[in-house]
Design a protein around this motif. Structure first.
Motif, PDB file in Angstrom:
ATOM      1  N   ARG A   7      13.596  50.693  45.769  1.00  0.00           N
ATOM      2  CA  ARG A   7      13.747  50.358  44.345  1.00  0.00           C
ATOM      3  C   ARG A   7      13.842  51.625  43.500  1.00  0.00           C
ATOM      4  O   ARG A   7      14.629  51.687  42.540  1.00  0.00           O
ATOM      5  N   ARG A   8      13.068  52.657  43.817  1.00  0.00           N
ATOM      6  CA  ARG A   8      13.155  53.917  43.057  1.00  0.00           C
ATOM      7  C   ARG A   8      14.526  54.574  43.243  1.00  0.00           C
ATOM      8  O   ARG A   8      15.088  55.133  42.296  1.00  0.00           O
ATOM      9  N   TYR A  67      17.280  52.924  43.867  1.00  0.00           N
ATOM     10  CA  TYR A  67      18.178  52.040  43.114  1.00  0.00           C
ATOM     11  C   TYR A  67      18.108  52.379  41.615  1.00  0.00           C
ATOM     12  O   TYR A  67      19.146  52.478  40.940  1.00  0.00           O
ATOM     13  N   ASP A  68      16.899  52.580  41.111  1.00  0.00           N
ATOM     14  CA  ASP A  68      16.743  52.948  39.703  1.00  0.00           C
ATOM     15  C   ASP A  68      17.423  54.287  39.419  1.00  0.00           C
ATOM     16  O   ASP A  68      18.036  54.467  38.349  1.00  0.00           O
ATOM     17  N   TRP A  69      17.318  55.226  40.362  1.00  0.00           N
ATOM     18  CA  TRP A  69      18.012  56.508  40.181  1.00  0.00           C
ATOM     19  C   TRP A  69      19.521  56.295  40.097  1.00  0.00           C
ATOM     20  O   TRP A  69      20.199  56.908  39.267  1.00  0.00           O
ATOM     21  N   LEU A 105      21.112  53.682  39.003  1.00  0.00           N
ATOM     22  CA  LEU A 105      21.437  53.148  37.686  1.00  0.00           C
ATOM     23  C   LEU A 105      21.376  54.257  36.640  1.00  0.00           C
ATOM     24  O   LEU A 105      22.207  54.321  35.725  1.00  0.00           O
ATOM     25  N   HIS A 106      20.393  55.132  36.764  1.00  0.00           N
ATOM     26  CA  HIS A 106      20.266  56.272  35.857  1.00  0.00           C
ATOM     27  C   HIS A 106      21.497  57.168  35.952  1.00  0.00           C
ATOM     28  O   HIS A 106      21.920  57.776  34.951  1.00  0.00           O
ATOM     29  N   ASP A 159      25.400  48.260  37.750  1.00  0.00           N
ATOM     30  CA  ASP A 159      24.600  47.245  38.428  1.00  0.00           C
ATOM     31  C   ASP A 159      25.494  46.102  38.909  1.00  0.00           C
ATOM     32  O   ASP A 159      26.620  45.932  38.451  1.00  0.00           O
ATOM     33  N   TYR A 214      17.076  63.896  40.692  1.00  0.00           N
ATOM     34  CA  TYR A 214      16.900  63.825  39.247  1.00  0.00           C
ATOM     35  C   TYR A 214      17.066  65.193  38.578  1.00  0.00           C
ATOM     36  O   TYR A 214      17.065  65.285  37.344  1.00  0.00           O
TER      37      TYR A 214
END
Length: 593
Positions: free
Chosen positions: A31-32, A34-36, A38-39, A44, A202
Motif C-alpha cells: 500500500r505504501r 501504491y501511495d508513492w 499515486l504521488h 489510479d 521519494y
C-alpha cells in the motif's frame, strides 16, 4: 532521457501464505508503494492497481495476471512497475512468490523467471520487478512442490525484447527481514527493504539522483543503478543499527539492464529542496561473496592461469563471507579424474556417486569399473548425440547428453550434483588441440560453474567473450563454459545473436546443441521436443531452464508433463526415482532422443 513517460504499476502484498509464519508489513508495504505511485502521478484505476490480502482477502495468480494484462492491453504504458512483498522461495535457482493458498496449492505462486521472460516481449518499454521477499530454499515437501504461474500475457504486442530490471531484497538463498519499528514498539513491524527503497524513491537520499535535471521544473531523476548502489549500502547499515546484521545478513541484489529509463521523478519544493550531489556519499560497503566471485570470474577471463589460481587462493582465505567453500568447489571440479579416453570414443565417468542404472535409446550403454563409475557408449548406427538417463544409489538421477568423441564427466559432492563437463576422448582428433590447454579450460569452466551455482554469473559482453576465448581449443568451445555464458547473456538481455552463434557452432561440430542454449536463444519458442528437434538432452540440463518452458510455449511429449515436480534442490537438474521412470518410458518409445 524522456521525462514525460506514461507509467503504470501493480503492487502486491501478501501477509498470510498458507500455514507459513504470518508477516506483519507485506500488505502495508504494498500500500505504501501504491501511495508513492499515486504521488508520482500514476493514474489510479487501470494504470495503478493494489492487490493485497488485507481484510481477509485472498490473492491468487489470476488477479495479478488480469491486472497486468489490463495494462498491457489498455491505453498503453512506457513503464510498468510490479512490486511484491510476501513470502518467497528459491526453487531450482528460480524465485517464486507465494500467494494466499501456497504452498499447499502448488499453483498459488508466481514464477518470477517465466514472468520476466514474458515481460520482455509484452510491448512495454521498461518493466521493473521489485521483490521484497525471501529467496530461501523451500522448507518441507509442500514448498518443494510449488510450481507457480506466469503473470504476463504470452501474446503481448512486442516483436522485440525490452529491458526488464529486477530488484531483490536479498541474494539468492537468503532471507529478507522485517524489523521491529521502534516508533511502534512491539506492535509494528516494517520491511526494511521497502522502507529504504521508499526513502530513495521519494527523493530523501541525494545519492540516488543522476546528474540530469528537467529544464522546465528542475525535477531530478532516481535511476536504477544508483538506487541499487544505495540499497547495497543502506540495508546492511540499517540492520547493523538495530543489532540484526548477524540475524539476517541481508544483501540486496539486482539484475539491471542497459537503458535510459528512470524510476522516480522528484521536483524540489521550498519546504524540501533537493540538496544536490555535493552531499557526501555513505561509507563504502563491506566486501561480499559476490565481490570475490566477481574477481574470480574477471581473473578467469582476463588474467593468466597463475594469476587466476592466486585469486582462488585468496578466496580460500575469507571463510567469514563463505568464499572458502566457493574456492573449494572450484578446486574440486577443476581437478581431472578417471580415464582420459574410452575405446568407443564416447562415454560417461562419475565421481562421488554410485551408478545403479543407465539407459539410452538407439545407442548401447555398458557399465564398467569396479564401482560402476564408467559407462561406455556404443553407437553402431550413428545416432549420436543422444540423451542418457542415469540413476544413482542415493535415490536420485539425471539426464545428460553424450557426443561422439567426448567423455561426459559427472561430479557429485555428497548428495549434490556439482558439475557436468564434456572433454574430448584421448583417442579422438580433438584431443591434440585440447591436451595442451586442458588445465586452463578446466579451471575456467570450474570458476564459471561454481559462481553460477553459488549465486549468479553476471557478465558484461567483453568478459563473456574473453571467457569463451579462454575456453576454446582448436575450433571447439568448452560446452560447460558455453552453457554458463549463454545463461549470462540471457540474464542481461544481450542480443540473441551471441547465443545463437554458440548454438550454430555446436550443431556444426557435434550434430546437436545443448537444450538450454537453444532455449535461451529462443530457438524452441512454440516447438514440441521430439526425436529430430536436434537438442540434447531432451529436457533442460540446468534446473533453472524448467522455469522458462511455459513462457516459451515449449511442448514436451506425453508422459513428460509434470516431471519437473520431482526436481531436487540443485543447480543441475536432478530428479527423483519416480520422475526418472516416467522419462525412461518416454525415451524407450523413441519420442525423444
Amino acid at each position: 532521457m524522456r521525462s514525460d513517460i506514461v507509467r503504470a504499476g501493480v503492487f502486491i502484498g501478501v501477509d498470510h501464505s498458507g500455514n507459513l509464519q504470518p508477516l506483519k508489513d507485506a500488505a502495508a508495504g504494498a500500500r505504501r508503494m501504491y501511495d508513492w505511485a499515486l504521488h508520482q502521478g500514476v493514474v489510479d484505476g487501470r494504470q495503478a492497481q493494489l492487490i493485497t490480502d488485507e481484510d481477509g482477502r485472498k490473492v491468487d495468480p489470476g488477479q495479478i495476471y488480469d491486472a497486468i494484462t489490463e495494462i498491457v492491453d489498455g491505453p498503453g504504458a512506457d513503464q510498468l512497475i510490479v512490486y511484491f512483498a510476501g513470502h518467497g522461495v528459491n526453487l531450482n535457482r528460480s524465485e517464486h512468490w507465494l500467494l494466499s493458498d501456497a504452498p499447499r496449492q502448488t499453483g498459488a505462486a508466481v514464477n518470477v523467471a517465466g514472468s520476466v521472460e514474458l515481460a520482455r516481449y509484452c510491448g512495454i518499454g521498461h518493466v521493473a520487478m521489485i521483490s521484497d521477499s525471501c529467496r530461501v530454499a523451500p522448507a518441507g515437501i509442500q514448498a518443494q512442490n510449488v510450481r507457480g504461474q506466469d503473470v504476463f500475457p504470452s501474446d503481448g504486442g512486442g516483436s522485440r525484447a525490452h529491458p526488464v530490471d529486477q530488484f531483490f531484497a536479498c541474494r539468492l538463498g537468503r532471507a529478507a527481514g522485517e524489523i521491529q519499528d521502534a516508533r511502534e514498539a512491539a506492535t509494528g513491524f516494517t520491511a526494511v527493504y521497502t522502507a529504504a527503497m521508499l526513502d530513495a524513491l521519494y527523493g530523501f537520499r541525494d545519492e540516488v539522483f543522476d546528474h540530469r535535471t528537467d529544464p522546465v521544473d528542475g525535477a531530478r531523476f532516481v535511476v536504477p543503478h544508483l538506487l541499487q548502489a544505495y540499497l547495497e549500502r543502506e540495508i546492511p547499515a540499517r540492520l547493523r543499527a538495530r543489532g540484526l546484521r548477524q540475524v539476517f545478513n541481508q544483501e540486496p541484489d539486482a539484475l539491471l539492464m542497459r537503458h535510459d529509463y528512470w524510476l522516480a521523478r522528484v521536483v524540489p519544493t521550498a519546504a524540501e529542496p533537493l540538496r544536490g550531489p555535493e552531499t557526501p556519499r555513505p561509507p563504502r560497503r563491506a566486501v561480499t561473496l559476490r565481490d570475490v566471485a566477481g574477481r574470480l570470474v574477471s581473473a578467469a577471463a582476463h588474467q593468466s592461469e597463475a594469476e587466476l589460481r592466486q585469486e582462488i587462493w585468496k578466496a580460500e582465505q575469507r571463510p567469514d563471507i563463505g568464499t572458502d567453500s566457493l574456492a573449494a568447489r572450484v578446486r574440486r571440479t577443476a581437478a581431472p579424474f578417471g580415464p582420459d579416453h574410452d575405446e568407443s570414443g564416447c562415454g560417461i565417468k562419475i565421481r562421488g556417486a554410485q551408478l545403479v542404472e543407465c539407459f539410452a535409446y538407439g545407442v548401447q550403454c555398458e557399465t564398467l569399473g569396479k564401482d560402476g563409475d564408467l559407462v561406455r557408449v556404443h553407437d553402431p548406427d550413428g545416432r549420436l548425440p543422444a540423451s542418457v538417463i542415469l540413476r544413482f544409489a542415493s535415490g536420485v538421477g539425471t539426464v545428460v547428453p553424450v557426443f561422439t568423441g567426448f567423455l561426459t564427466a559427472i561430479t557429485f559432492d555428497g548428495p549434490e550434483l556439482v558439475d557436468v563437463a564434456f572433454e574430448p576422448s584421448a583417442n579422438h582428433r580433438r584431443w591434440a588441440a585440447f591436451v595442451g590447454l586442458a588445465d586452463r579450460v578446466r579451471v575456467v569452466r570450474a570458476v564459471t560453474g561454481a559462481v553460477a551455482q553459488y549465486d549468479r554469473l553476471d557478465l558484461d559482453s567483453t568478459t563473456a567473450a574473453h571467457l569463451l576465448d579462454r575456453a576454446r581449443y582448436g575450433d571447439t568451445v568448452d560446452l560447460g563454459v558455453a552453457l554458463r555464458v549463454a545463461y549470462a547473456h540471457h540474464d542481461r538481455q544481450e542480443p540473441l545473436g551471441e547465443i545463437q552463434r554458440l548454438a550454430a557452432l555446436q550443431r556444426g561440430q557435434l550434430g546437436g546443441v545443448l537444450f538450454d542454449i537453444a532455449l535461451v536463444g529462443r530457438e524452441l519458442v512454440g516447438r514440441t521436443i521430439g526425436p529430430v528437434t536436434g537438442v540434447v538432452p531432451f529436457v533442460p540440463l540446468v534446473a533453472r531452464g524448467w522455469a522458462l518452458l511455459h513462457a516459451h510455449r515449449v511442448g514436451l511429449p506425453g508422459g513428460l508433463a509434470g516431471v519437473e515436480a520431482g526436481l531436487r534442490d540443485s543447480d543441475w537438474a536432478v530428479y527423483g526415482v519416480e520422475e526418472l521412470g516416467h522419462m525412461r518410458r518416454v525415451l524407450a518409445t523413441g519420442a525423444v532422443r
